[in-house]
Design a protein around this motif. Sequence first.
Motif, PDB file in Angstrom:
ATOM      1  N   GLN A 110       4.564   3.185  -1.992  1.00  0.00           N
ATOM      2  CA  GLN A 110       5.438   3.000  -3.128  1.00  0.00           C
ATOM      3  C   GLN A 110       6.688   2.144  -2.818  1.00  0.00           C
ATOM      4  O   GLN A 110       7.434   2.442  -1.888  1.00  0.00           O
ATOM      5  CB  GLN A 110       6.026   4.436  -3.566  1.00  0.00           C
TER       6      GLN A 110
ATOM      7  N   TYR B  22      -1.953   1.669  -4.952  1.00  0.00           N
ATOM      8  CA  TYR B  22      -0.983   0.800  -4.952  1.00  0.00           C
ATOM      9  C   TYR B  22      -1.576  -0.481  -4.862  1.00  0.00           C
ATOM     10  O   TYR B  22      -1.309  -1.537  -5.386  1.00  0.00           O
ATOM     11  CB  TYR B  22      -0.043   1.147  -4.052  1.00  0.00           C
TER      12      TYR B  22
ATOM     13  N   GLN C  60       8.305   0.225  -7.644  1.00  0.00           N
ATOM     14  CA  GLN C  60       7.446   1.067  -8.178  1.00  0.00           C
ATOM     15  C   GLN C  60       7.939   2.541  -8.293  1.00  0.00           C
ATOM     16  O   GLN C  60       6.905   3.348  -8.057  1.00  0.00           O
ATOM     17  CB  GLN C  60       5.911   0.966  -7.554  1.00  0.00           C
TER      18      GLN C  60
ATOM     19  N   ARG D 144       0.986  -1.325  -0.080  1.00  0.00           N
ATOM     20  CA  ARG D 144      -0.153  -0.062  -0.109  1.00  0.00           C
ATOM     21  C   ARG D 144       0.820   1.368   0.053  1.00  0.00           C
ATOM     22  O   ARG D 144       0.443   2.479   0.189  1.00  0.00           O
ATOM     23  CB  ARG D 144      -0.852   0.126   1.212  1.00  0.00           C
TER      24      ARG D 144
ATOM     25  N   ASN E 261      -1.230  -4.052  -7.093  1.00  0.00           N
ATOM     26  CA  ASN E 261      -0.810  -5.018  -6.398  1.00  0.00           C
ATOM     27  C   ASN E 261      -1.774  -6.194  -6.697  1.00  0.00           C
ATOM     28  O   ASN E 261      -1.463  -7.404  -6.345  1.00  0.00           O
ATOM     29  CB  ASN E 261      -0.005  -4.930  -5.141  1.00  0.00           C
TER      30      ASN E 261
END
Length: 348
Positions: free
Chosen positions: A181, A218, A197, A179, A222
């Motif tokens: 970067q 995120y 990322q 959750r 994912n």
Amino acid sequence: MALILGKPDAIESLKHLLTGDRTIHNGDSHRFEERYLHVPCVIASNDIAMIAADAGLPLNVLAWPGLASAVELKRLGVRRLSAGSGLAQALYGIAISLAVDFLKNGDSEAIAASGIPYTEINELCSNEAMTKQMKLPDRVYHLAEAANLPLIQRNGLLSASKLLDLAGLTGADRDRLERSQRWAHTRLPNGVQIRDQRPMPPKALESCLVGLDPAEWYAAINSRVFFWLDLDRLNRQRAACEPRPQVVLAVDTAKLVAAYCEQIALAPINTGNARRRPARRGMVTFVPYPVWVESGWASEAAGRGFPERKRSHCPVELTVADSVPDMMRFVIGVCELAPGQPFAPLGT
């Protein structure tokens, strides 16, 4: 970048631009992410070859009298050939010629000979014809870390979230990878690797997200596995993964879609990149495959509050929610890439 040529020193000026700082015009950032060097009015093959070699960006040239064939342009390094206003100009020329002749001579035969029947026009505008346009390529491609290939062969293609499940990560350690970067390529406790990322900084996401915050984006990224439709984009990602060895899985699109239709969504942008004037995005960016076939990008446009993309706008990504446990059933080829080696399918 658009450069109007015609002066004797135009090519030299272009050389200077290519060797220094340059600002790239990216068009409507809400509709396109691909960056091209757009050079109209250049027709000499040696000039085109020089520009393609030095540009550092895919080269787009404009259809122009005296320009080489598309086959030759590809050999010279051109990535895109644009018709520009040429087709419209040609149609105007034909229409004016017919109109002048009709007003002068009242000749109906010329008009009738040049037109197409109403039935064909109606067919071209029918829902069935539109649906036929919504066709995916025969092959899509997944770029994976070479170190993860045994896992893929054994467990299938898993999303980053599923890989975290497999590694047994929970709590703050999991949130940091799922959750937030990921700033660095990460090796999980079980040896499985997940990529960084870096192209998705939270500050950039804040400026382009619709209805989500960066943590939610995120998590959404994912929770999916991704396939490229375009080999140029795949090879750009491959370059970003240097120097780690990579593998490309070539996948039979029709078989994958038949098995995972309800889990497949298509994206019109590179959802994993939020740099350089990022396109607006949200959960609506992932258009379910049946919706895309039926109505193109209409649902995405409504959700982000911008005009609808044309049906001819090709998907950039094919995504599958969660995982593809039986991945190898759809794989028709595996290509291992050494560091620095780009991917090219056999026969290209």
